[in-house]
Design an enzyme around this catalytic site. Structure first.
Site, mmCIF file in Angstrom:
data_model
loop_
_atom_site.group_PDB
_atom_site.id
_atom_site.type_symbol
_atom_site.label_atom_id
_atom_site.label_comp_id
_atom_site.label_asym_id
_atom_site.label_seq_id
_atom_site.Cartn_x
_atom_site.Cartn_y
_atom_site.Cartn_z
ATOM 1 C CD GLU A 115 -3.430 0.341 0.153
ATOM 2 O OE1 GLU A 115 -2.427 1.736 -0.062
ATOM 3 O OE2 GLU A 115 -4.723 0.917 0.507
ATOM 4 C CG ASP A 119 -7.037 8.476 6.021
ATOM 5 O OD1 ASP A 119 -6.370 9.251 6.185
ATOM 6 O OD2 ASP A 119 -8.232 8.434 6.308
ATOM 7 C CG PHE A 168 -4.866 15.244 1.850
ATOM 8 C CD1 PHE A 168 -5.588 13.624 1.412
ATOM 9 C CD2 PHE A 168 -4.834 15.532 0.315
ATOM 10 C CE1 PHE A 168 -5.856 13.424 0.223
ATOM 11 C CE2 PHE A 168 -5.188 14.928 -0.671
ATOM 12 C CZ PHE A 168 -5.337 13.787 -1.044
ATOM 13 C CG ASP A 175 -5.159 11.254 -6.357
ATOM 14 O OD1 ASP A 175 -5.377 10.427 -5.282
ATOM 15 O OD2 ASP A 175 -6.031 11.282 -6.857
ATOM 16 N NE ARG A 181 -3.221 8.717 -9.488
ATOM 17 C CZ ARG A 181 -3.900 8.182 -8.245
ATOM 18 N NH1 ARG A 181 -3.207 7.749 -6.962
ATOM 19 N NH2 ARG A 181 -5.185 8.383 -7.994
HETATM 20 P P1 IMP Z 1 -7.949 4.070 4.393
HETATM 21 O O1 IMP Z 1 -8.655 2.947 3.777
HETATM 22 O O2 IMP Z 1 -8.716 5.242 4.650
HETATM 23 O O3 IMP Z 1 -6.848 3.984 5.036
HETATM 24 O O4 IMP Z 1 -7.167 4.670 2.541
HETATM 25 C C1 IMP Z 1 -6.572 3.979 1.740
HETATM 26 C C2 IMP Z 1 -6.265 4.952 0.589
HETATM 27 O O5 IMP Z 1 -6.448 6.033 0.702
HETATM 28 C C3 IMP Z 1 -4.984 5.039 -0.030
HETATM 29 O O6 IMP Z 1 -4.220 3.789 -0.540
HETATM 30 C C4 IMP Z 1 -5.028 6.087 -0.636
HETATM 31 O O7 IMP Z 1 -5.465 5.631 -2.143
HETATM 32 C C5 IMP Z 1 -6.103 7.242 0.364
HETATM 33 N N1 IMP Z 1 -5.271 8.066 1.226
HETATM 34 C C6 IMP Z 1 -5.343 8.201 2.132
HETATM 35 N N2 IMP Z 1 -4.951 9.038 2.858
HETATM 36 C C7 IMP Z 1 -4.340 10.171 1.394
HETATM 37 C C8 IMP Z 1 -3.381 11.471 1.657
HETATM 38 O O8 IMP Z 1 -3.052 11.500 3.237
HETATM 39 N N3 IMP Z 1 -3.691 11.478 0.326
HETATM 40 C C9 IMP Z 1 -3.763 10.802 -0.887
HETATM 41 N N4 IMP Z 1 -4.675 9.602 -0.792
HETATM 42 C C10 IMP Z 1 -5.129 9.295 0.466
#
Ligand code: IMP
Length: 191
Positions: A115, A119, A168, A175, A181
């Site tokens: 990954e 987040d 963020f 992105d 990206r």
């Molecule tokens: P999660 O399911 O909330 O853990 O989010 C995971 C996905 O969200 C990652 O694989 C990213 O594609 C996107 N993501 C999470 N945080 C960020 C960020 O700060 N910037 C850009 N994309 C993010």
């Protein structure tokens, strides 16, 4: 005719940038990222010395990291990709869509998920359950970046490059609404 620079989605000025109309400040430069990737690669090369793991990189965000990491691996290994989507704009939608599946037999394999960033952990959590149902010999989770302040799950993440604050970020594959990206460095949003 001269191009009007303000029409570009990404406009770089010194250390801060505009990506699709939002301001971001430099947070991690490319040499710092390279050192972090190097550290993870060394660990994997040692942990999987006599094995032939299958890496599964999560698109889109991890494409740059997966490529850099893969070049630093000295073990025999394979890579495949899944495409998941859970984010719009600067926050998680709370639901994960699988747009491209693994398409590979995982039974009896040593599997490592790659990954870009974890987040809330929702995306990786859903994928983890799905992959476990395919009976790999082992399943490990690897991420370049981890936001402990946002993580809402309890499963362990086996390899973490860097822990970062709950802000963020864009760049190095990550992105903001599709843009940013291509940036070799990582930038954090200016609030
Ligand atoms: P999660 O399911 O909330 O853990 O989010 C995971 C996905 O969200 C990652 O694989 C990213 O594609 C996107 N993501 C999470 N945080 C960020 C960020 O700060 N910037 C850009 N994309 C993010």
């Amino acid at each position: 005719m001269l191009q009007n620079f303000t029409t570009f989605a990404v406009f770089i000025s010194m250390q801060s940038i505009q990506v699709n109309g939002k301001s971001f400040a430099k947070y991690l430069d490319s040499s710092t990222i390279d050192n972090v990737v190097d550290g993870i690669a060394k660990q994997i090369n040692s942990d999987y010395k006599d094995q032939k793991p299958l890496f599964i990189a999560v698109l889109n965000g991890s494409f740059m990291f997966a490529s850099d990491l893969f070049k630093k691996l000295t073990i025999e290994c394979e890579i495949s990709f899944v495409k998941l989507s859970s984010y719009t704009g600067t926050s998680s939608t709370g639901s994960v869509q699988q747009l491209i599946g693994v398409g590979q037999n995982l039974e009896g394999r040593e599997v490592i998920v790659i990954e870009d960033i974890v987040d809330t952990g929702l995306t990786l959590g859903k994928l983890r359950v799905e992959l476990q149902n395919q009976h790999p010999k082992s399943l490990k989770l690897l991420t370049l970046l981890f936001k402990p302040g946002a993580f809402a799950e309890t499963y362990p993440i086996d390899y973490v490059g860097l822990e970062i604050p709950n802000d963020f970020i864009v760049g190095y594959g990550l992105d903001y609404d599709g843009f940013g990206r291509n940036l070799p460095d990582i930038y954090s949003i200016v609030k």
